[in-house]
Design a protein around this motif. Structure first.
Motif, PDB file in Angstrom:
ATOM      1  N   LEU A 197      -9.949   7.730   4.071  1.00 31.81           N
ATOM      2  CA  LEU A 197      -8.873   8.660   3.724  1.00 31.81           C
ATOM      3  C   LEU A 197      -8.052   9.012   4.962  1.00 31.81           C
ATOM      4  CD1 LEU A 197     -10.845  10.921   1.234  1.00 31.81           C
ATOM      5  CD2 LEU A 197      -8.855   9.512   0.681  1.00 31.81           C
ATOM      6  N   SER A 198      -8.088   8.145   5.971  1.00 31.49           N
ATOM      7  CA  SER A 198      -7.295   8.381   7.178  1.00 31.49           C
ATOM      8  C   SER A 198      -5.832   8.554   6.794  1.00 31.49           C
ATOM      9  CB  SER A 198      -7.425   7.196   8.142  1.00 31.49           C
ATOM     10  OG  SER A 198      -8.756   7.068   8.576  1.00 31.49           O
ATOM     11  N   TYR A 199      -5.214   9.610   7.309  1.00 29.44           N
ATOM     12  CA  TYR A 199      -3.799   9.939   7.100  1.00 29.44           C
ATOM     13  C   TYR A 199      -3.455  10.357   5.667  1.00 29.44           C
ATOM     14  CZ  TYR A 199      -3.837   7.546  11.542  1.00 29.44           C
ATOM     15  OH  TYR A 199      -4.167   7.159  12.815  1.00 29.44           O
ATOM     16  N   ALA A 200      -4.440  10.548   4.820  1.00 33.29           N
ATOM     17  CA  ALA A 200      -4.181  10.982   3.439  1.00 33.29           C
ATOM     18  C   ALA A 200      -3.761  12.452   3.412  1.00 33.29           C
ATOM     19  CB  ALA A 200      -5.425  10.784   2.581  1.00 33.29           C
ATOM     20  N   LEU A 201      -3.057  12.824   2.362  1.00 34.43           N
ATOM     21  CA  LEU A 201      -2.631  14.211   2.160  1.00 34.43           C
ATOM     22  C   LEU A 201      -3.530  14.839   1.102  1.00 34.43           C
ATOM     23  CD1 LEU A 201       1.225  13.558   2.011  1.00 34.43           C
ATOM     24  CD2 LEU A 201      -0.137  14.294   3.983  1.00 34.43           C
ATOM     25  N   LEU A 202      -4.287  15.848   1.514  1.00 35.03           N
ATOM     26  CA  LEU A 202      -5.206  16.537   0.609  1.00 35.03           C
ATOM     27  C   LEU A 202      -5.004  18.047   0.690  1.00 35.03           C
ATOM     28  CD1 LEU A 202      -7.369  13.964   1.882  1.00 35.03           C
ATOM     29  CD2 LEU A 202      -8.055  14.610  -0.415  1.00 35.03           C
ATOM     30  N   GLY A 215       0.809  -1.213   0.000  1.00 34.01           N
ATOM     31  CA  GLY A 215       0.000   0.000   0.000  1.00 34.01           C
ATOM     32  C   GLY A 215       0.841   1.261   0.000  1.00 34.01           C
ATOM     33  N   VAL A 216       0.228   2.345  -0.474  1.00 35.10           N
ATOM     34  CA  VAL A 216       0.890   3.645  -0.531  1.00 35.10           C
ATOM     35  C   VAL A 216      -0.071   4.702   0.015  1.00 35.10           C
ATOM     36  CG1 VAL A 216       1.913   5.401  -2.050  1.00 35.10           C
ATOM     37  CG2 VAL A 216       2.232   2.980  -2.571  1.00 35.10           C
ATOM     38  N   ARG A 217       0.465   5.567   0.873  1.00 38.25           N
ATOM     39  CA  ARG A 217      -0.329   6.673   1.418  1.00 38.25           C
ATOM     40  C   ARG A 217      -0.829   7.547   0.267  1.00 38.25           C
ATOM     41  NH1 ARG A 217       2.014  11.035   5.815  1.00 38.25           N
ATOM     42  NH2 ARG A 217       0.019  11.919   6.397  1.00 38.25           N
ATOM     43  N   ALA A 218      -2.123   7.880   0.296  1.00 39.71           N
ATOM     44  CA  ALA A 218      -2.712   8.720  -0.751  1.00 39.71           C
ATOM     45  C   ALA A 218      -2.197  10.146  -0.633  1.00 39.71           C
ATOM     46  CB  ALA A 218      -4.235   8.700  -0.659  1.00 39.71           C
ATOM     47  N   ASP A 219      -1.572  10.624  -1.700  1.00 38.52           N
ATOM     48  CA  ASP A 219      -1.147  12.019  -1.771  1.00 38.52           C
ATOM     49  C   ASP A 219      -1.977  12.689  -2.845  1.00 38.52           C
ATOM     50  OD1 ASP A 219      -0.007  14.506  -1.929  1.00 38.52           O
ATOM     51  OD2 ASP A 219       2.066  13.772  -2.023  1.00 38.52           O
ATOM     52  N   LEU A 220      -3.028  13.351  -2.395  1.00 34.73           N
ATOM     53  CA  LEU A 220      -3.952  14.047  -3.288  1.00 34.73           C
ATOM     54  C   LEU A 220      -3.787  15.564  -3.146  1.00 34.73           C
ATOM     55  CD1 LEU A 220      -6.941  11.662  -2.607  1.00 34.73           C
ATOM     56  CD2 LEU A 220      -5.717  11.884  -4.777  1.00 34.73           C
ATOM     57  N   THR A 221      -2.575  15.988  -2.831  1.00 35.25           N
ATOM     58  CA  THR A 221      -2.273  17.411  -2.696  1.00 35.25           C
ATOM     59  C   THR A 221      -2.626  18.123  -3.995  1.00 35.25           C
ATOM     60  OG1 THR A 221      -0.501  16.929  -1.128  1.00 35.25           O
ATOM     61  CG2 THR A 221      -0.445  19.080  -2.218  1.00 35.25           C
ATOM     62  N   GLY A 222      -3.460  19.157  -3.885  1.00 43.29           N
ATOM     63  CA  GLY A 222      -3.851  19.951  -5.050  1.00 43.29           C
ATOM     64  C   GLY A 222      -4.806  19.252  -6.003  1.00 43.29           C
ATOM     65  N   ALA A 223      -5.333  18.097  -5.621  1.00 41.90           N
ATOM     66  CA  ALA A 223      -6.228  17.345  -6.507  1.00 41.90           C
ATOM     67  C   ALA A 223      -7.501  18.115  -6.798  1.00 41.90           C
ATOM     68  CB  ALA A 223      -6.560  15.992  -5.886  1.00 41.90           C
ATOM     69  N   LEU A 255      -7.309  20.764   9.238  1.00 44.93           N
ATOM     70  CA  LEU A 255      -8.117  21.564   8.324  1.00 44.93           C
ATOM     71  C   LEU A 255      -7.742  23.037   8.451  1.00 44.93           C
ATOM     72  CD1 LEU A 255     -11.224  19.537   9.217  1.00 44.93           C
ATOM     73  CD2 LEU A 255     -10.650  19.961   6.837  1.00 44.93           C
ATOM     74  N   ALA A 256      -6.512  23.307   8.847  1.00 47.38           N
ATOM     75  CA  ALA A 256      -6.048  24.681   9.048  1.00 47.38           C
ATOM     76  C   ALA A 256      -6.168  25.457   7.737  1.00 47.38           C
ATOM     77  CB  ALA A 256      -4.602  24.682   9.529  1.00 47.38           C
ATOM     78  N   GLY A 257      -6.858  26.604   7.821  1.00 44.57           N
ATOM     79  CA  GLY A 257      -7.015  27.467   6.654  1.00 44.57           C
ATOM     80  C   GLY A 257      -7.927  26.919   5.574  1.00 44.57           C
ATOM     81  N   PHE A 263      -5.920  18.343   5.333  1.00 43.54           N
ATOM     82  CA  PHE A 263      -6.695  19.132   4.386  1.00 43.54           C
ATOM     83  C   PHE A 263      -6.288  20.610   4.465  1.00 43.54           C
ATOM     84  CE2 PHE A 263      -9.481  15.481   5.119  1.00 43.54           C
ATOM     85  CZ  PHE A 263     -10.049  15.246   3.881  1.00 43.54           C
ATOM     86  N   SER A 264      -5.083  20.914   4.870  1.00 43.47           N
ATOM     87  CA  SER A 264      -4.649  22.312   5.019  1.00 43.47           C
ATOM     88  C   SER A 264      -4.922  23.092   3.733  1.00 43.47           C
ATOM     89  CB  SER A 264      -3.152  22.386   5.313  1.00 43.47           C
ATOM     90  OG  SER A 264      -2.846  21.744   6.517  1.00 43.47           O
ATOM     91  N   GLY A 265      -5.635  24.205   3.877  1.00 40.20           N
ATOM     92  CA  GLY A 265      -5.900  25.081   2.747  1.00 40.20           C
ATOM     93  C   GLY A 265      -6.816  24.500   1.684  1.00 40.20           C
ATOM     94  N   ALA A 266      -7.474  23.376   1.967  1.00 40.90           N
ATOM     95  CA  ALA A 266      -8.361  22.753   0.980  1.00 40.90           C
ATOM     96  C   ALA A 266      -9.596  23.611   0.744  1.00 40.90           C
ATOM     97  CB  ALA A 266      -8.767  21.364   1.443  1.00 40.90           C
ATOM     98  N   LYS A 267     -10.117  23.534  -0.472  1.00 38.40           N
ATOM     99  CA  LYS A 267     -11.346  24.231  -0.839  1.00 38.40           C
ATOM    100  C   LYS A 267     -12.481  23.216  -0.714  1.00 38.40           C
ATOM    101  CE  LYS A 267      -8.646  26.915  -4.072  1.00 38.40           C
ATOM    102  NZ  LYS A 267      -7.392  26.215  -3.759  1.00 38.40           N
ATOM    103  N   MET A 268     -13.307  23.399   0.330  1.00 39.23           N
ATOM    104  CA  MET A 268     -14.354  22.431   0.636  1.00 39.23           C
ATOM    105  C   MET A 268     -15.724  23.099   0.759  1.00 39.23           C
ATOM    106  SD  MET A 268     -12.061  20.188   3.313  1.00 39.23           S
ATOM    107  CE  MET A 268     -13.059  18.700   3.302  1.00 39.23           C
ATOM    108  N   LYS A 269     -15.899  24.186   0.049  1.00 33.72           N
ATOM    109  CA  LYS A 269     -17.162  24.919   0.083  1.00 33.72           C
ATOM    110  C   LYS A 269     -18.307  23.978  -0.300  1.00 33.72           C
ATOM    111  CE  LYS A 269     -19.164  29.182  -1.722  1.00 33.72           C
ATOM    112  NZ  LYS A 269     -18.924  30.335  -2.587  1.00 33.72           N
ATOM    113  N   ARG A 270     -19.344  23.993   0.538  1.00 33.91           N
ATOM    114  CA  ARG A 270     -20.556  23.183   0.356  1.00 33.91           C
ATOM    115  C   ARG A 270     -20.291  21.679   0.310  1.00 33.91           C
ATOM    116  NH1 ARG A 270     -21.773  27.417  -3.467  1.00 33.91           N
ATOM    117  NH2 ARG A 270     -23.123  28.936  -2.481  1.00 33.91           N
TER     118      ARG A 270
END
Length: 176
Positions: free
Chosen positions: A45-50, A25-33, A90-92, A70-77
């Motif tokens: 998605l425990s411990y995933a990078l988003l 297995g590989v940790r999910a890196d969805l940075t900027g996805a 979820l900082a920022g 989820f630092s700086g993630a856009k999660m509107k609605r």
């Protein structure tokens, strides 16, 4: 959906193996996805990078998100109802008008998050860092804010009658 040339389904399958300690297995890196509108209901998605991911309008209801970033993630609605956000970062993040009813946010970091107009009904924010978060217009009915870091959070205009506040907490008017 794809991210960095890989199918989202494959990334998530490998991530589940990672969370179970499987060496393949590989940790999910969805940075900027770009995951706006994605159906991730019940996903692990425990411990995933988003970090900085776009999850606007995504369905993350009942998802396991503990320890994810989820630092700086856009999660509107976004719909996160009944998700596990234990120790999630979820900082920022922009959670404007997000659905967070019934979430477990124990020891999470929502510092400087935008929670304007969010549904936070029956959410547990014990030992969570909400420093500088924007809660204007949020629904905090039966929300648990006990042992929560609220420095720099403006709670004026919110109905706090059924909100469990930190011990000794007083409104700004009560402090004068």
């Amino acid at each position: 959906m794809k991210h960095n040339g890989k199918r989202l389904e494959d990334i998530l399958e490998s991530h589940v193996k990672f969370t179970k300690g499987d060496a393949s297995g590989v940790r999910a890196d969805l940075t900027g996805a770009k995951l706006a509108g994605a159906n991730l209901h019940g996903a692990n998605l425990s411990y995933a990078l988003l970090r900085e991911a776009n999850l606007e309008g995504a369905d993350l209801g009942e998802a396991r998100l503990g320890g994810a970033d989820f630092s700086g993630a856009k999660m509107k609605r976004a719909d996160l109802r009944r998700a596990d956000l234990t120790e999630t970062i979820l900082a920022g993040a922009d959670l404007h008008e997000a659905q967070l009813g019934g979430v477990e946010c124990f020891r999470a970091d929502l510092s400087n998050a935008n929670l304007r107009g969010a549904n936070l009904r029956a959410a547990n924010f014990r030992y969570t860092n909400l420093r500088g978060a924007d809660l204007h217009g949020a629904d905090v009915t039966t929300t648990i804010l006990r042992e929560t870091e609220l420095d720099g959070v403006d709670l004026s205009g919110l109905d706090l009658t059924t909100t469990l506040m930190p011990r000794g907490w007083k409104t700004e008017e009560g402090k004068k």
